[in-house]
Enzyme design. Structure first.
Site, PDB file in Angstrom:
ATOM      1  N   ASP A  57       0.833  -1.201   0.000  1.00  0.00           N
ATOM      2  CA  ASP A  57       0.000   0.000   0.000  1.00  0.00           C
ATOM      3  C   ASP A  57       0.875   1.261   0.000  1.00  0.00           C
ATOM      4  OD1 ASP A  57      -1.936   2.045   0.806  1.00  0.00           O
ATOM      5  OD2 ASP A  57      -3.214   0.354   1.370  1.00  0.00           O
ATOM      6  N   THR A  93      -7.240   3.569  -0.962  1.00  0.00           N
ATOM      7  CA  THR A  93      -6.981   2.134  -0.873  1.00  0.00           C
ATOM      8  C   THR A  93      -8.124   1.245  -1.371  1.00  0.00           C
ATOM      9  OG1 THR A  93      -5.501   2.479   0.974  1.00  0.00           O
ATOM     10  CG2 THR A  93      -6.441   0.281   0.752  1.00  0.00           C
ATOM     11  N   ASN A 114     -13.218   4.931   0.276  1.00  0.00           N
ATOM     12  CA  ASN A 114     -12.960   4.214   1.529  1.00  0.00           C
ATOM     13  C   ASN A 114     -14.169   4.344   2.443  1.00  0.00           C
ATOM     14  OD1 ASN A 114     -10.364   3.517   0.785  1.00  0.00           O
ATOM     15  ND2 ASN A 114      -9.328   4.905   2.202  1.00  0.00           N
ATOM     16  N   ASP A 214       2.494   2.603   3.507  1.00  0.00           N
ATOM     17  CA  ASP A 214       1.470   3.654   3.478  1.00  0.00           C
ATOM     18  C   ASP A 214       1.386   4.349   4.840  1.00  0.00           C
ATOM     19  OD1 ASP A 214      -1.069   4.848   2.166  1.00  0.00           O
ATOM     20  OD2 ASP A 214      -1.829   4.013   4.040  1.00  0.00           O
ATOM     21  N   HIS A 218       2.063   8.322   5.494  1.00  0.00           N
ATOM     22  CA  HIS A 218       1.077   9.239   6.090  1.00  0.00           C
ATOM     23  C   HIS A 218       1.671   9.961   7.289  1.00  0.00           C
ATOM     24  CE1 HIS A 218      -2.546   8.459   3.856  1.00  0.00           C
ATOM     25  NE2 HIS A 218      -2.409   7.152   3.988  1.00  0.00           N
ATOM     26  N   ASP A 261      -1.550   0.696  -4.753  1.00  0.00           N
ATOM     27  CA  ASP A 261      -2.874   1.267  -5.021  1.00  0.00           C
ATOM     28  C   ASP A 261      -2.859   2.752  -5.354  1.00  0.00           C
ATOM     29  OD1 ASP A 261      -1.980   1.701  -2.425  1.00  0.00           O
ATOM     30  OD2 ASP A 261      -3.908   1.336  -1.470  1.00  0.00           O
TER      31      ASP A 261
HETATM   32  P1  AMP Z   1      -5.514   4.440   2.757  1.00  0.00           P
HETATM   33  O1  AMP Z   1      -5.226   5.563   3.668  1.00  0.00           O
HETATM   34  O2  AMP Z   1      -6.598   4.720   1.782  1.00  0.00           O
HETATM   35  O3  AMP Z   1      -4.233   4.081   2.038  1.00  0.00           O
HETATM   36  O4  AMP Z   1      -5.939   3.182   3.642  1.00  0.00           O
HETATM   37  C1  AMP Z   1      -4.935   2.345   4.162  1.00  0.00           C
HETATM   38  C2  AMP Z   1      -5.452   1.449   5.246  1.00  0.00           C
HETATM   39  O5  AMP Z   1      -6.426   0.541   4.767  1.00  0.00           O
HETATM   40  C3  AMP Z   1      -4.363   0.576   5.799  1.00  0.00           C
HETATM   41  O6  AMP Z   1      -3.683   1.206   6.843  1.00  0.00           O
HETATM   42  C4  AMP Z   1      -5.079  -0.671   6.257  1.00  0.00           C
HETATM   43  O7  AMP Z   1      -5.142  -0.714   7.652  1.00  0.00           O
HETATM   44  C5  AMP Z   1      -6.478  -0.525   5.706  1.00  0.00           C
HETATM   45  N1  AMP Z   1      -6.921  -1.757   5.036  1.00  0.00           N
HETATM   46  C6  AMP Z   1      -6.394  -2.349   3.964  1.00  0.00           C
HETATM   47  N2  AMP Z   1      -7.067  -3.480   3.631  1.00  0.00           N
HETATM   48  C7  AMP Z   1      -8.061  -3.611   4.536  1.00  0.00           C
HETATM   49  C8  AMP Z   1      -9.109  -4.556   4.743  1.00  0.00           C
HETATM   50  N3  AMP Z   1      -9.255  -5.611   3.924  1.00  0.00           N
HETATM   51  N4  AMP Z   1      -9.962  -4.344   5.763  1.00  0.00           N
HETATM   52  C9  AMP Z   1      -9.819  -3.273   6.577  1.00  0.00           C
HETATM   53  N5  AMP Z   1      -8.848  -2.350   6.450  1.00  0.00           N
HETATM   54  C10 AMP Z   1      -7.972  -2.507   5.439  1.00  0.00           C
HETATM   55 ZN    ZN Z   2      -3.658   2.714   0.154  1.00  0.00          ZN
HETATM   56 ZN    ZN Z   3      -3.019   5.691   2.753  1.00  0.00          ZN
END
Ligand code: AMP
Ligand code: ZN
Ligand code: ZN
Length: 432
Positions: A57, A93, A114, A214, A218, A261
């Site tokens: 990620d 994500t 999300n 990721d 952040h 992603d």
């Molecule tokens: P983002 O900020 O959009 O990159 O979201 C990243 C977060 O999505 C990560 O820190 C993960 O903890 C969470 N994540 C990824 N896959 C899953 C999943 N299958 N179920 C719940 N949380 C997830």
């Molecule tokens: Zn992500």
């Molecule tokens: Zn992220």
């Protein structure tokens, strides 16, 4: 020539030639060449390659470097890579992992954020809400693990968005509920066990997902020592994975597809927008946060809110505001019930927030963010493919994540479900 014939004859080209692994690989090539001589012609035709889909990620396309990821840099020379994998909008994500799994844009696959609201279902979705994440009604299209299982190809998912829900009333042979605390090497060991023939329900397709890069991006930003350390850890994990794959004798029959992603871009307190300085935030329903803010607004206030924000934009505020019907077609986002009434998209590097939030958190915002317009190269993700069915040494121009599904089905030798991708994207990297 069959795939396996080709693999045998061209095995020298895709060996993983880093340090001691070279020796291990050489031994294994010798072994597999000898034993494959025993296969009948029928068996040769039926032999199919395995595919391991890996996601780190938040691995921005230009994170790949000989300085911080020397192993991956070398590995990519034995396979193919892209200058950038272009995310779907929003560059977050869930929309992107699911778009990779089904080969469909968000407006065609239902995962438009999300966080999202479905007024017909009367439900809200967010990534921390287990009940909704596992509710199949959110997910449209056919994920790759279903396409595989329907055609007799077993699949295992060590975390992938969508794989925890019984989409089309099906599940992969192996799947896991998301557990961010599961150690990264344990994820690799488990997936390789599924792929190995010592497993009683051996799979030919597997996924594995890691979030730590990721998280550091952040928290600390793209150039911080902590993020660089995370990047080096990605390199170490990939070297471990390739070593384990070779030691299990799986490297000559497994295609690795490495993706991410979206990218990451630094934010700062100098680049913020206070939404409450333009509209009455008590009269809007805030569905998803910065930088792609989505709002549902009662019709009695909707037009007024839009006009205030539009005026601000014209006066130079660092965002674009759209009513649902005016969201650019190129985002492939607006034609869904779940698309919000209003989209407010921050310019690269900007954060949209409130006065309250800024006042209560003196260090906010800091580090990095994503979710911006996918055309920014800073939002582009890594893509790499290595293995017996990938022509070594090619570099593809940037392409969108929705194409990956076509590549996966091709490598698995299965028929794809209808999707928005195109196999021609990969013409230069596949054998005829
Ligand atoms: P983002 O900020 O959009 O990159 O979201 C990243 C977060 O999505 C990560 O820190 C993960 O903890 C969470 N994540 C990824 N896959 C899953 C999943 N299958 N179920 C719940 N949380 C997830
Ligand atoms: Zn992500
Ligand atoms: Zn992220």
């Amino acid at each position: 020539k069959t795939m396996r014939d080709r693999r045998i004859h061209e095995s020298g080209k895709y060996m993983f030639s880093v340090g001691v692994y070279l020796l291990i690989s050489l031994l294994l090539v010798t072994c597999s060449t000898q034993s494959s001589g025993d296969l009948s012609q029928q068996e040769l035709v039926q032999a199919r390659s395995k595919v391991l889909l890996i996601s780190f990620d938040g691995f921005r396309a230009d994170y790949l470097s000989s300085e911080h990821t020397p192993f991956l840099q070398e590995l990519s020379k034995n396979g193919a890579r892209s200058e950038g994998l272009i995310p779907v909008f929003p560059s977050k994500t869930f929309p992107n992992h699911y778009a990779i799994a089904v080969g469909l844009y968000p407006e065609n696959n239902g995962i438009i954020g999300n966080s999202m609201v479905d007024t017909v279902m009367g439900k809200s979705y967010s990534l921390g809400d287990r009940e909704q994440v596992e509710n199949p009604n959110w997910y449209e299209g056919e994920p790759i693990w279903n396409t595989a299982e329907k055609q007799g190809v077993r699949a295992g998912t060590m975390f992938w968005v969508g794989s925890e829900a019984p989409i089309q009333d099906m599940r992969p042979t192996h799947w896991k509920s998301y557990d961010g605390t599961l150690p990264d090497s344990a994820r690799i060991d488990m997936v390789l066990a599924w792929l190995g023939s010592d497993s009683s329900s051996e799979v030919d397709f597997a996924t594995v997902y890691f979030s730590f890069l990721d998280s550091q991006g952040h928290r600390y930003g793209t150039d911080a020592p902590q993020t660089i350390k995370a990047l080096q850890r990605v390199d170490t994990l990939m070297s471990y994975l390739m070593q384990q794959l070779a030691s299990k004798g799986l490297d000559q029959e497994t295609n690795i597809v490495l993706v991410s992603d979206h990218g990451m871009h630094n934010v700062s307190r100098e680049r913020v927008v206070r939404l409450d300085s333009f509209i009455d935030i008590d009269r809007v329903r805030w569905i998803s946060g910065s930088p792609s803010v989505t709002l549902n607004i009662d019709p009695s206030y909707r037009m007024q809110a839009y006009q205030e924000l539009r005026k601000a934009q014209e006066n130079g505020a660092p965002f674009n505001v759209y009513m649902k019907q005016d969201i650019p077609e190129r985002f492939r986002y607006k034609n869904h019930d779940r698309t919000p009434d209003l989209l407010l998209l921050a310019n690269l590097g900007y954060t949209i927030t409130t006065t309250d939030r800024l006042d209560s958190r003196p260090n906010f915002p800091s580090g990095g963010a994503h979710g911006y317009d996918p055309t920014h190269p800073e939002m582009h993700a890594v893509f790499m493919a290595i293995g017996p069915d990938i022509v070594p040494g090619s570099v593809l121009p940037p392409f969108e994540v929705v194409h990956v599904y076509e590549l996966l089905t091709h490598l698995l030798g299965i028929a794809p479900a209808p999707n928005d991708g195109n196999l021609e994207t990969f013409e230069g990297i596949l054998y005829d």
